[in-house]
Design a protein around this motif. Structure first.
Motif, short mmCIF file in Angstrom:
data_model
loop_
_atom_site.label_atom_id
_atom_site.label_comp_id
_atom_site.label_asym_id
_atom_site.label_seq_id
_atom_site.Cartn_x
_atom_site.Cartn_y
_atom_site.Cartn_z
N ALA A 107 41.04 32.66 5.67
CA ALA A 107 41.53 31.31 5.94
C ALA A 107 40.85 30.70 7.15
N TYR A 108 40.74 31.48 8.23
CA TYR A 108 40.14 30.92 9.44
C TYR A 108 38.62 30.86 9.35
N ALA A 109 38.03 31.68 8.49
CA ALA A 109 36.58 31.54 8.24
C ALA A 109 36.29 30.20 7.60
N LEU A 110 37.16 29.78 6.70
CA LEU A 110 37.01 28.46 6.08
C LEU A 110 37.16 27.35 7.12
N VAL A 111 38.07 27.54 8.07
CA VAL A 111 38.24 26.55 9.14
C VAL A 111 36.96 26.44 9.96
N VAL A 112 36.37 27.59 10.32
CA VAL A 112 35.14 27.58 11.12
C VAL A 112 34.01 26.88 10.36
N VAL A 113 33.88 27.21 9.07
CA VAL A 113 32.84 26.56 8.26
C VAL A 113 33.07 25.05 8.19
N ALA A 114 34.32 24.66 8.01
CA ALA A 114 34.64 23.23 7.92
C ALA A 114 34.33 22.52 9.23
N VAL A 115 34.60 23.16 10.35
CA VAL A 115 34.30 22.57 11.66
C VAL A 115 32.80 22.31 11.78
N VAL A 116 32.00 23.29 11.40
CA VAL A 116 30.54 23.13 11.49
C VAL A 116 30.05 22.03 10.55
N VAL A 117 30.55 22.00 9.32
CA VAL A 117 30.13 21.00 8.35
C VAL A 117 30.50 19.60 8.82
N LEU A 118 31.72 19.44 9.31
CA LEU A 118 32.16 18.12 9.77
C LEU A 118 31.33 17.64 10.95
N PHE A 119 30.98 18.57 11.85
CA PHE A 119 30.14 18.18 12.98
C PHE A 119 28.76 17.74 12.50
N ALA A 120 28.23 18.47 11.51
CA ALA A 120 26.91 18.12 10.99
C ALA A 120 26.92 16.74 10.33
N LEU A 121 28.02 16.37 9.73
CA LEU A 121 28.11 15.07 9.05
C LEU A 121 28.38 13.92 10.01
N ALA A 122 28.89 14.25 11.20
CA ALA A 122 29.32 13.20 12.12
C ALA A 122 28.14 12.62 12.91
N ASP A 123 28.36 11.46 13.43
CA ASP A 123 27.39 10.80 14.31
C ASP A 123 27.90 10.95 15.74
N ALA A 124 27.38 11.99 16.43
CA ALA A 124 27.87 12.28 17.79
C ALA A 124 26.67 12.52 18.69
N ASP A 125 25.89 11.47 18.92
CA ASP A 125 24.65 11.59 19.68
C ASP A 125 24.85 11.48 21.19
N THR A 126 26.01 10.97 21.62
CA THR A 126 26.26 10.83 23.05
C THR A 126 26.93 12.09 23.59
N GLU A 127 26.29 12.76 24.53
CA GLU A 127 26.83 14.02 25.06
C GLU A 127 28.08 13.76 25.88
N ARG A 128 29.14 14.48 25.57
CA ARG A 128 30.40 14.40 26.33
C ARG A 128 30.81 15.83 26.67
N LEU A 129 30.89 16.12 27.95
CA LEU A 129 31.18 17.49 28.39
C LEU A 129 32.65 17.74 28.67
N THR A 130 33.42 16.70 28.98
CA THR A 130 34.83 16.90 29.34
C THR A 130 35.80 16.11 28.47
N ASP A 131 35.34 15.03 27.86
CA ASP A 131 36.28 14.17 27.13
C ASP A 131 35.84 13.93 25.69
N LEU A 132 35.21 14.93 25.07
CA LEU A 132 34.71 14.75 23.71
C LEU A 132 35.84 14.44 22.74
N ASP A 133 36.98 15.11 22.86
CA ASP A 133 38.08 14.91 21.91
C ASP A 133 38.57 13.47 21.89
N THR A 134 38.69 12.87 23.05
CA THR A 134 39.18 11.49 23.10
C THR A 134 38.07 10.48 22.86
N TYR A 135 36.86 10.77 23.32
CA TYR A 135 35.74 9.84 23.14
C TYR A 135 35.43 9.65 21.66
#
Length: 396
Positions: A107-135
């Motif tokens: 179950a959690y392996a699927l979660v990890v894979v989904a996290v990686v896939v979603l990040f790859a699909l997202a447009d997140a070119d601006t580096e955020r070191l402390t506030d990525l979740d809210t930004y």
């Protein structure tokens, strides 16, 4: 913030080192192994989430915010390890435990894979070191990635809280204390980390700014909760050993009067190669063996007349029968050590009396004899004489 997180990771990881005092034995125990895996993964989560680490990972990979899926994937693995730990702690038929563990890992392996896939699909070119979740709270795919890792972690900690409450009603002693600490740490995580993260993200969705909850409150509360949990994991496994070592040190010291009297006799027990390195229990064991060897060597010098006179005197002084026996045996032993140190010959008809210390198991009998010897008036003078005689006895 990096310093706080790194310190939490080090302290968290040290509890794993404590559990792995004997790696070969510990790694064969599924409970110890799963506990150590959970602690190591928790420490890695802290390391990965530190701004300095995030910046270094982003620079090494050349991908802005690559540290985010790394941290969230590690957090999901940590959440999985908590579930696996609970399964092993609960126990049961081996096949059932293995089946539940495999389900949790899948179950959690699927979660990890989904996290990686979603990040790859997202447009997140601006580096955020402390506030990525809210930004990136409103960014497609990043939004889903953030909610997914939070939901996976929430599921594990809620299950952990429920099971701690349930088991806490069924167990007692240190295990209950450990469960309460784990419950406290998990609640700190739920309220201080997850709730603040959810609140800060939801505030962004509604057009408000509560980023400080995610950037300032959540990391510190997560550190405090993880350290409390680690104390709960380690305490039931570590404290009994610490108590045993402390008691061993106390018994070792209480045997000092007896050892001072007899050490000139005990030349058969092997000397410890590095006394400063030995644990109190190991030192105590060596001293017990040496004292028993010395008592055996002095047996031909035991005089029943000395013992009977001392026993009668103790009974007249109002001692109980057991106290009188110990006082009599201490007096007989002191007399035997004195004559042996003076190189007097053994008695023609030595005593057949068996010391109380040799009739009982453990260290208690020897400790009682040592305490009785310390109260024997002639013991100090005899001890000084036996120390002076030690060189001659061992090399004569």
């Amino acid at each position: 913030m990096s310093l706080v997180v790194y310190v939490a990771a080090v302290v968290f990881g040290l509890s794993c080192v404590v559990l792995l005092r004997r790696p070969a034995t510990a790694l064969r125990d599924p409970l110890t192994l799963s506990t150590c895996v959970a602690i190591v993964l928790g420490a890695l989560v802290f390391v990965c989430s530190a701004p300095l680490t995030l910046a270094a990972v982003n620079d090494l990979t050349g991908v802005p915010n690559f540290g985010a899926p790394l941290t969230y994937g590690m957090l999901s693995a940590y959440s999985c390890s908590l579930v696996v730990l609970l399964i092993n702690w609960r126990g049961g038929p081996r096949d059932r435990v293995r089946r539940l563990v495999l389900r949790a890992v899948a179950a959690y392996a699927l979660v990890v894979v989904a996290v990686v896939v979603l990040f790859a699909l997202a447009d997140a070119d601006t580096e955020r070191l402390t506030d990525l979740d809210t930004y990136y709270a409103g960014t497609p795919y990043m939004r889903e990635m953030i909610l997914l890792y939070l939901a996976g972690h929430s599921a594990a900690t809620v299950v952990l809280c429920v099971m701690c409450v349930k088991w806490g009603r069924e167990v007692t002693g240190l295990l209950r204390t450990g469960l309460r600490l784990i419950l406290t740490g998990s609640l700190l995580d739920v309220v201080g980390f997850q709730a603040t993260k959810y609140t800060a993200v939801a505030a962004r969705w509604s057009g408000h700014d509560l980023d400080f909850l995610s950037t300032s409150v959540a990391p510190h509360m997560a550190s405090l909760g993880a350290l409390t949990c680690s104390a709960g994991f380690v305490l039931p496994r570590l404290l009994p050993a610490v108590v045993a070592q402390w008691r061993g040190l106390g018994d070792y010291r209480r045997l000092a009067p007896l050892w001072t009297l007899l050490r000139f006799v005990s030349n058969t027990a092997p000397k410890p190669p590095a006394p400063w390195w030995q644990s109190p229990r190991e030192r105590l064991q060596w001293r017990e063996v040496s004292i028993h060897d010395a008592l055996l060597a002095l047996a031909p010098y035991f005089d029943d007349r000395v013992r009977e006179r001392a026993r009668d005197a103790a009974l007249r002084a109002g001692r109980t029968a057991h106290q009188a026996r110990l006082a009599a045996e201490a007096a007989m032993l002191a007399d035997a050590a004195r004559r042996a140190a003076a190189r007097e010959g053994p008695l023609d008809t030595p005593s057949c009396h068996r010391l109380h210390a040799t009739e009982v198991s453990g260290t208690g009998g020897l400790v009682e004899l040592a305490e009785a010897l310390a109260r024997t008036p002639a013991a100090d003078a005899v001890g000084e004489g036996t120390v002076r005689a030690a060189h001659g006895w061992n090399h004569g």
